[in-house]
Design a protein around this motif. Structure first.
Motif, PDB file in Angstrom:
ATOM      1  N   GLY A  77     109.726 -24.549  -5.451  1.00  0.00           N
ATOM      2  CA  GLY A  77     110.505 -23.512  -6.122  1.00  0.00           C
ATOM      3  C   GLY A  77     111.378 -22.734  -5.151  1.00  0.00           C
ATOM      4  O   GLY A  77     112.548 -22.460  -5.426  1.00  0.00           O
ATOM      5  N   PHE A 154     118.430 -22.534 -13.963  1.00  0.00           N
ATOM      6  CA  PHE A 154     117.061 -22.337 -14.433  1.00  0.00           C
ATOM      7  C   PHE A 154     117.091 -21.765 -15.852  1.00  0.00           C
ATOM      8  O   PHE A 154     118.011 -21.039 -16.223  1.00  0.00           O
ATOM      9  CB  PHE A 154     116.324 -21.331 -13.547  1.00  0.00           C
ATOM     10  CG  PHE A 154     115.881 -21.851 -12.211  1.00  0.00           C
ATOM     11  CD1 PHE A 154     114.595 -21.594 -11.761  1.00  0.00           C
ATOM     12  CD2 PHE A 154     116.722 -22.565 -11.373  1.00  0.00           C
ATOM     13  CE1 PHE A 154     114.164 -22.040 -10.525  1.00  0.00           C
ATOM     14  CE2 PHE A 154     116.315 -23.018 -10.138  1.00  0.00           C
ATOM     15  CZ  PHE A 154     115.028 -22.760  -9.713  1.00  0.00           C
ATOM     16  N   LYS A 157     112.369 -19.143 -18.716  1.00  0.00           N
ATOM     17  CA  LYS A 157     110.962 -19.434 -18.427  1.00  0.00           C
ATOM     18  C   LYS A 157     110.785 -19.894 -16.975  1.00  0.00           C
ATOM     19  O   LYS A 157     109.878 -19.443 -16.273  1.00  0.00           O
ATOM     20  CB  LYS A 157     110.450 -20.499 -19.396  1.00  0.00           C
ATOM     21  CG  LYS A 157     108.989 -20.797 -19.275  1.00  0.00           C
ATOM     22  CD  LYS A 157     108.545 -21.801 -20.324  1.00  0.00           C
ATOM     23  CE  LYS A 157     107.066 -22.080 -20.187  1.00  0.00           C
ATOM     24  NZ  LYS A 157     106.601 -23.051 -21.178  1.00  0.00           N
ATOM     25  N   GLN A 158     111.652 -20.792 -16.507  1.00  0.00           N
ATOM     26  CA  GLN A 158     111.560 -21.289 -15.129  1.00  0.00           C
ATOM     27  C   GLN A 158     111.834 -20.167 -14.120  1.00  0.00           C
ATOM     28  O   GLN A 158     111.136 -20.039 -13.117  1.00  0.00           O
ATOM     29  CB  GLN A 158     112.571 -22.418 -14.909  1.00  0.00           C
ATOM     30  CG  GLN A 158     112.248 -23.674 -15.667  1.00  0.00           C
ATOM     31  CD  GLN A 158     113.422 -24.653 -15.663  1.00  0.00           C
ATOM     32  OE1 GLN A 158     114.584 -24.264 -15.620  1.00  0.00           O
ATOM     33  NE2 GLN A 158     113.099 -25.936 -15.723  1.00  0.00           N
ATOM     34  N   GLN A 162     109.374 -18.515 -11.246  1.00  0.00           N
ATOM     35  CA  GLN A 162     109.778 -18.427  -9.841  1.00  0.00           C
ATOM     36  C   GLN A 162     109.671 -16.990  -9.327  1.00  0.00           C
ATOM     37  O   GLN A 162     109.286 -16.755  -8.190  1.00  0.00           O
ATOM     38  CB  GLN A 162     111.221 -18.943  -9.678  1.00  0.00           C
ATOM     39  CG  GLN A 162     111.778 -18.827  -8.290  1.00  0.00           C
ATOM     40  CD  GLN A 162     111.029 -19.658  -7.264  1.00  0.00           C
ATOM     41  OE1 GLN A 162     110.506 -20.717  -7.569  1.00  0.00           O
ATOM     42  NE2 GLN A 162     110.962 -19.178  -6.046  1.00  0.00           N
TER      43      GLN A 162
END
Length: 187
Positions: A77, A154, A157-158, A162
């Motif tokens: 990430g 992104f 949610k991503q 992160q």
């Protein structure tokens, strides 16, 4: 942690310990994802943009490897966040160069709408970058969320994962940051 994430994390540790061949293995492992990231970013550029996705990947890779700070890449990430940031810098630098050459560097601020993000002109990209730098000074988490969402491709949610925040918080921050950037860019 899935196998691809584990492989990237292992290679990052090997690079940190000085294994030069690990960089080549990492590049081979993440190239397709970096290319997808670059292609997504290039879709947001004006049609007159001359930089190709492949060139953007390679320039970003050189920046990442050349400016390697051992504390930057703790995992997959972090690596992709750094890659999206490097791509952003490259695109902004290219826009600045075109502006200097074409218009003497005069910037025109324009209002930024969420729907307009995909048809970014050089002027808008430079104004967005300037506003994003101001947001970074006021609220680094919201600025990083914008960087991950807009430049990194992104999802909320991503990006939330992160940043270590909830998806609902990311959605609130995204709404706030877009309004804040619109306000700064229209001044």
């Amino acid at each position: 942690m899935n196998e691809a994430s584990r492989d990237v994390t292992i290679l990052l540790a090997q690079i940190e310990s000085g294994d030069r061949e690990a960089s080549d293995r990492l590049f081979s492992l993440v190239y397709d994802e970096l290319r997808e990231l670059a292609t997504a970013q290039m879709r947001q550029e004006s049609v007159s943009h001359t930089l190709q996705s492949t060139a953007l990947v390679h320039e970003a890779w050189l920046k990442l490897i050349g400016n390697r700070n051992s504390s930057d890449w703790k995992n997959r990430g972090h690596f992709f966040a750094a890659a999206s940031q490097a791509m952003r810098r490259i695109l902004v630098d290219a826009a600045r160069t075109r502006q200097r050459k074409k218009r003497g560097g005069d910037l025109r601020r324009q209002e930024l709408f969420a729907d307009d993000l995909e048809t970014q002109s050089d002027e808008e990209l430079l104004a967005l970058n300037e506003a994003l730098e101001q947001l970074q000074q006021e609220d680094s988490i919201k600025a990083e969320l914008v960087n991950l969402r807009y430049f990194g491709g992104f999802t909320n949610k991503q990006a939330a994962a992160q940043l270590g925040i909830s998806t609902a918080t990311a959605e609130r921050y995204w709404t706030f940051a877009r309004a804040w950037l619109r306000s700064r860019m229209s001044e």
